[in-house]
Design a protein around this motif. Structure first.
Motif: not given
Length: 357
Positions: A29-33, A240-242, A244-251
């Motif tokens: 998810g992070i990589l996709i975002g 969860l993938v979806i 974390f695509t939204f939360q990726g920058d925060v993480i």
């Protein structure tokens, strides 16, 4: 029928390594975002009545199969183990939500004050409240089976909890969020419960009755409902993938926050389990009642918390991140508790067989 209380076969491949899958989904998810930002931008726009449709569909895929496993006729057996049910229900509803609120407030507002801004801490406490305000209704069958818990007790308790969620979730969440200076209209919370509990509960009830009436209970337990096991987990992982695509920058900006969030969540699981377990020991309950009572009280209905958080605060909210971290921490913590419960079986009196009517 006696077969209505049939045990689940045990923990499956997906469930056993759920934490690993969650980490992989987090990474994906992070990589996709980060590298394909058009995807989360597109998904975030697919809404109806302020609800993200892709996530709503995936959450229904998760929750609906769980609800098919619930047999509300089992509630007639509540009198066979009344004290065990009282301990489990009391832990789940009178202790757990308030303990989670207290631990989250202590750590996010006080202990971690130097690391977490006040506004962000408020969002994290809100997420913790949503996570702790309802006991799990799915994986507890697995935990009960791994501890050789009484399947009848587990089924009765889960059935009761599904009814109590409809009644108690909204007032408890509203009260605790009010203390946290987060005010949400009751109709918004009620809408979330109807959408993610009542609708799949009714659908699961109708499906269960139809299949048992036309195909029989053995077919339903052994062939029909088991077809949905991997589908449920797949729905969870895709959700969860979806997320974390939204939360990726925060993480990526603050990976340390994930570790900080995990601390009160893990403590809540452990303290709640120990409370119910030792109360059962003190009241001389047999181990096959104490084990599921403790594990039901400790585990969280994270599917519901994620759904409610997204509905109310949106997928970009740090509230959703807290609920998602709950998915990450719960499986290893619960497996640790299962190991402890199994190693302390000798603390309890010999189990007495209670025949089902």
């Amino acid at each position: 029928m006696k077969e209505e209380n049939k045990k689940h076969d045990g923990i499956g491949f997906f469930e056993k390594y759920l934490t690993v899958w969650v980490l992989l989904c987090m990474a994906a998810g992070i990589l996709i975002g980060k590298f394909l930002p058009g995807i989360p931008n597109f998904l975030e726009k697919i809404k109806y009545a302020n609800q993200n449709i892709p996530i709503a569909v995936l959450i229904w895929i998760m929750i609906y199969p769980m609800m098919m496993k619930i047999d509300f006729q089992s509630i007639k057996n509540v009198g066979k183990r009344p004290l065990g049910i009282v301990i489990s229900s009391g832990t789940s509803w009178a202790i757990k939500p308030f303990l989670m609120f207290g631990l989250a407030s202590l750590f996010f507002y006080v202990v971690f004050k130097a690391f977490i801004p006040t506004e962000l801490a408020q969002s994290y406490v809100t997420g913790a409240v949503l996570l702790g305000a309802a006991p799990c209704t799915a994986m507890v069958f697995v935990w009960s089976n791994l501890t050789k818990g009484d399947p009848a007790h587990t089924l009765v308790q889960v059935s009761i909890n599904d009814l109590l969620i409809i009644i108690l979730f909204v007032p408890i969440v509203s009260f605790l969020l009010g203390i946290n200076n987060i005010y949400i209209p009751w109709d918004t919370l009620v809408f979330s419960i109807v959408l993610f509990v009542v609708v799949p509960l009714v659908a699961g009830f109708l499906t269960r009755n139809y299949m048992i009436k036309n195909k029989g209970l053995d077919y339903f337990n052994e062939k029909f409902v088991t077809k949905f096991d991997n589908i449920t987990t797949t729905g969870l992982l895709l959700t969860l993938v979806i997320i974390f695509t939204f939360q990726g920058d925060v993480i990526l900006d603050n990976p340390f926050y994930v570790l900080l969030i995990a601390v009160p969540l893990i403590l809540q699981n452990v303290i709640t389990a120990f409370f119910a377990y030792f109360v059962c020991r003190w009241t001389k309950q047999p181990h096959n009642i104490a084990a599921p009572a403790a594990l039901i009280g400790a585990s969280d209905f994270f599917e519901l918390s994620v759904a409610v958080a997204i509905t109310i605060f949106g997928p970009l909210s740090p509230v959703v991140l807290v609920c998602t971290v709950g998915v990450l921490t719960e499986v290893p913590v619960m497996l640790m508790l299962v190991s402890f419960v199994n190693k302390t079986k000798h603390w309890f009196p010999a189990e007495k067989v209670v025949k089902n009517s």
